[in-house]
Scaffold this motif. Structure first.
Motif, PDB file in Angstrom:
ATOM      1  N   SER A 323       0.824  -1.205   0.000  1.00 12.54           N
ATOM      2  CA  SER A 323       0.000   0.000   0.000  1.00 12.54           C
ATOM      3  C   SER A 323       0.860   1.257   0.000  1.00 12.54           C
ATOM      4  O   SER A 323       1.803   1.378   0.780  1.00 12.54           O
ATOM      5  CB  SER A 323      -0.910   0.016   1.234  1.00 12.54           C
ATOM      6  N   MET A 324       0.498   2.202  -0.861  1.00  6.73           N
ATOM      7  CA  MET A 324       1.204   3.474  -0.887  1.00  6.73           C
ATOM      8  C   MET A 324       0.701   4.421   0.195  1.00  6.73           C
ATOM      9  O   MET A 324       1.461   5.235   0.728  1.00  6.73           O
ATOM     10  CB  MET A 324       1.063   4.145  -2.263  1.00  6.73           C
ATOM     11  N   THR A 325      -0.569   4.323   0.553  1.00 11.59           N
ATOM     12  CA  THR A 325      -1.189   5.352   1.384  1.00 11.59           C
ATOM     13  C   THR A 325      -1.408   4.940   2.834  1.00 11.59           C
ATOM     14  O   THR A 325      -1.278   5.754   3.740  1.00 11.59           O
ATOM     15  CB  THR A 325      -2.530   5.793   0.763  1.00 11.59           C
ATOM     16  N   GLY A 326      -1.715   3.695   3.116  1.00 10.00           N
ATOM     17  CA  GLY A 326      -1.917   3.287   4.502  1.00 10.00           C
ATOM     18  C   GLY A 326      -2.831   2.093   4.595  1.00 10.00           C
ATOM     19  O   GLY A 326      -3.614   1.809   3.680  1.00 10.00           O
ATOM     20  N   ILE A 327      -2.718   1.368   5.722  1.00 15.69           N
ATOM     21  CA  ILE A 327      -3.488   0.148   5.933  1.00 15.69           C
ATOM     22  C   ILE A 327      -4.158   0.237   7.287  1.00 15.69           C
ATOM     23  O   ILE A 327      -3.500   0.500   8.303  1.00 15.69           O
ATOM     24  CB  ILE A 327      -2.576  -1.096   5.890  1.00 15.69           C
ATOM     25  N   THR A 328      -5.472  -0.002   7.317  1.00 12.78           N
ATOM     26  CA  THR A 328      -6.233   0.034   8.568  1.00 12.78           C
ATOM     27  C   THR A 328      -7.016  -1.253   8.747  1.00 12.78           C
ATOM     28  O   THR A 328      -7.821  -1.623   7.882  1.00 12.78           O
ATOM     29  CB  THR A 328      -7.212   1.223   8.599  1.00 12.78           C
ATOM     30  N   PHE A 329      -6.754  -1.937   9.868  1.00 14.25           N
ATOM     31  CA  PHE A 329      -7.520  -3.118  10.247  1.00 14.25           C
ATOM     32  C   PHE A 329      -8.470  -2.721  11.372  1.00 14.25           C
ATOM     33  O   PHE A 329      -8.027  -2.295  12.444  1.00 14.25           O
ATOM     34  CB  PHE A 329      -6.583  -4.240  10.736  1.00 14.25           C
ATOM     35  N   GLN A 330      -9.757  -2.863  11.116  1.00 14.23           N
ATOM     36  CA  GLN A 330     -10.734  -2.548  12.161  1.00 14.23           C
ATOM     37  C   GLN A 330     -10.867  -3.728  13.121  1.00 14.23           C
ATOM     38  O   GLN A 330     -10.303  -4.795  12.900  1.00 14.23           O
ATOM     39  CB  GLN A 330     -12.061  -2.156  11.509  1.00 14.23           C
ATOM     40  N   THR A 331     -11.601  -3.536  14.198  1.00 13.50           N
ATOM     41  CA  THR A 331     -11.630  -4.471  15.324  1.00 13.50           C
ATOM     42  C   THR A 331     -11.825  -5.925  14.900  1.00 13.50           C
ATOM     43  O   THR A 331     -12.799  -6.272  14.235  1.00 13.50           O
ATOM     44  CB  THR A 331     -12.742  -4.094  16.308  1.00 13.50           C
ATOM     45  N   GLY A 332     -10.858  -6.750  15.283  1.00 12.83           N
ATOM     46  CA  GLY A 332     -10.987  -8.184  15.069  1.00 12.83           C
ATOM     47  C   GLY A 332     -10.695  -8.662  13.662  1.00 12.83           C
ATOM     48  O   GLY A 332     -10.851  -9.850  13.375  1.00 12.83           O
ATOM     49  N   ALA A 333     -10.254  -7.783  12.763  1.00 13.84           N
ATOM     50  CA  ALA A 333      -9.908  -8.207  11.401  1.00 13.84           C
ATOM     51  C   ALA A 333      -8.676  -9.101  11.454  1.00 13.84           C
ATOM     52  O   ALA A 333      -7.809  -8.943  12.324  1.00 13.84           O
ATOM     53  CB  ALA A 333      -9.653  -7.003  10.516  1.00 13.84           C
ATOM     54  N   THR A 334      -8.588 -10.037  10.516  1.00 15.43           N
ATOM     55  CA  THR A 334      -7.447 -10.952  10.467  1.00 15.43           C
ATOM     56  C   THR A 334      -6.841 -10.963   9.079  1.00 15.43           C
ATOM     57  O   THR A 334      -7.517 -10.695   8.083  1.00 15.43           O
ATOM     58  CB  THR A 334      -7.853 -12.386  10.863  1.00 15.43           C
ATOM     59  N   MET A 335      -5.546 -11.335   9.039  1.00 11.63           N
ATOM     60  CA  MET A 335      -4.824 -11.353   7.773  1.00 11.63           C
ATOM     61  C   MET A 335      -3.825 -12.492   7.761  1.00 11.63           C
ATOM     62  O   MET A 335      -3.063 -12.674   8.712  1.00 11.63           O
ATOM     63  CB  MET A 335      -4.081 -10.028   7.565  1.00 11.63           C
ATOM     64  N   ASN A 336      -3.829 -13.239   6.665  1.00 10.92           N
ATOM     65  CA  ASN A 336      -2.790 -14.217   6.404  1.00 10.92           C
ATOM     66  C   ASN A 336      -1.971 -13.673   5.250  1.00 10.92           C
ATOM     67  O   ASN A 336      -2.381 -13.749   4.092  1.00 10.92           O
ATOM     68  CB  ASN A 336      -3.397 -15.579   6.034  1.00 10.92           C
ATOM     69  N   GLY A 337      -0.836 -13.071   5.585  1.00  9.87           N
ATOM     70  CA  GLY A 337      -0.056 -12.412   4.548  1.00  9.87           C
ATOM     71  C   GLY A 337       0.911 -11.418   5.152  1.00  9.87           C
ATOM     72  O   GLY A 337       1.436 -11.625   6.253  1.00  9.87           O
ATOM     73  N   ARG A 338       1.125 -10.300   4.468  1.00  7.78           N
ATOM     74  CA  ARG A 338       2.018  -9.250   4.955  1.00  7.78           C
ATOM     75  C   ARG A 338       1.377  -7.885   4.700  1.00  7.78           C
ATOM     76  O   ARG A 338       0.795  -7.656   3.628  1.00  7.78           O
ATOM     77  CB  ARG A 338       3.382  -9.312   4.265  1.00  7.78           C
ATOM     78  N   ALA A 339       1.507  -6.987   5.657  1.00  7.85           N
ATOM     79  CA  ALA A 339       1.013  -5.621   5.532  1.00  7.85           C
ATOM     80  C   ALA A 339       2.222  -4.708   5.361  1.00  7.85           C
ATOM     81  O   ALA A 339       2.940  -4.424   6.332  1.00  7.85           O
ATOM     82  CB  ALA A 339       0.198  -5.233   6.749  1.00  7.85           C
TER      83      ALA A 339
END
Length: 356
Positions: A323-339
């Motif tokens: 991401s060029m601009t920014g990454i936001t995870f809201q409550t309880g979001a999950t990710m399998n990967g890289r931010a």
């Protein structure tokens, strides 16, 4: 008497001529024809999700515009699809994506008729060639940025209790810009009960600063690589609303934002690669899942996002996010990967796990 006979003859001849004009008037009316097609004839690099359209010179009888009068073939094989007609334009929508690097032939036959029941002037035939990748896409090299599950330049802000599996990096910002993770300082790194790994920032002891500088440079190189890949397979798929889609391997391109309002599936083999080029934002709704199928791996899925990437409450995401601009995870979001963000990453009781 002679004058009367002459007048009578004139009247008879006039009636015959007038009646004859009426009878032949239809033949003097110009016949309809196709005056524009999309793709145009001999166009190359057509996206595999393209719809094919033909615009007529006048309004047509919609009942005659169907799969019998509007056909698309690849060689001798007919492409399955549906035909719709509105205004003066007929649209052929293939049931499945077209194949990459193939020549297709579209035909409007004389079975297409105008509102007066006249066939088009002549059969219309045109060809186009699809673009896309004929072989598996090359993966995007992350370089040293692959050493981190979260990498940002300006800040990493957390609220709630997050679960981070993998290392976290921040540069050129200092340790003080990593908030909400209750860091414990060590030499050249820090630890946290919320991180199964280590946290690194630009103001820590050597060799951390130079390692982070290299990682950030590699992150930007990876972003530019993903953004610059040519010959997309799919262009403006679903006009950016990809909810409910099954996404097959390939290069996807959108010139605006992408939304995921309902769950999607990324389907392919363990060696397949996906690259998503997004010129706007990426927004995933609350509670939405992204599922992998057929052996697809998160490490081979690359999301290049020029705008902001936002993941709704309890949503689940798969892949490498650049991401060029920014990454936001809201409550309880999950990710399998890289931010991997060129600005900040915001967490809120988030689970981020590095891909295998």
């Amino acid at each position: 008497m002679k004058i009367k006979n002459i007048l009578t003859s004139i009247v008879v001849v006039s009636v015959i001529l007038f009646t004859g004009c009426d009878k032949n008037d239809d033949t003097d009316t110009p016949l309809s024809f196709v005056n524009e097609t999309l793709p145009a004839n001999n166009t190359a690099g057509v996206s595999r999700n393209a719809v094919i359209t033909a615009t007529f010179s006048e309004a047509m009888d919609a009942s005659t515009i169907n799969t019998s009068s509007f056909m698309v073939k690849q060689g001798t094989t007919e492409v399955l699809g549906s035909v719709n007609y509105s205004g003066d334009t007929a649209t052929f929508s293939p049931t499945e994506n077209l194949s990459a690097g193939k020549i297709y032939t579209a035909t409007i036959t004389k079975a297409a008729k105008d509102l007066s029941g006249h066939s088009i002037e002549s059969e219309m035939v045109w060809t186009f060639t699809t673009g896309g990748t004929l072989t598996t896409l090359n993966s995007v090299s992350l370089g040293a940025s692959a050493n981190y599950v979260i990498l940002a330049k300006t800040a990493v802000n957390n609220s709630g209790t997050s679960i981070i599996t993998g290392d976290l990096g921040l540069s050129p910002a200092a340790t003080s810009y990593i908030t909400g993770l209750a860091l414990t300082d060590a030499t050249g790194y820090a630890t946290s009960a919320q991180i199964t790994g280590k946290a690194f920032a630009a103001d820590m002891a050597d060799p951390t600063p130079i390692n982070l500088t290299t990682a950030v440079e590699n992150m930007i190189t990876a972003y530019n690589d993903a953004a610059g890949r040519p010959s997309p397979d799919f262009v403006e798929l679903a006009t950016g609303n990809i909810g409910g889609k099954i996404l097959t391997p390939g290069l996807y391109k959108w010139t605006n934002s992408v939304t995921i309002p309902s769950s999607i599936t990324i389907s392919g083999t363990a060696n397949d690669v996906w690259i998503f080029q997004i010129s706007g934002d990426l927004n995933m709704s609350a509670g939405i899942n992204m599922t992998l199928a057929g052996g697809a791996q998160a490490k081979n899925i690359f999301w290049q996002v020029a705008g902001e990437a936002t993941f709704g409450t309890t949503s689940h995401f798969e892949g490498i996010l650049l991401s060029m601009t920014g990454i936001t995870f809201q409550t309880g979001a999950t990710m399998n990967g890289r931010a991997l963000a060129q600005t900040a990453v915001v967490l809120d009781g988030t689970s981020v796990t590095k891909p295998q």
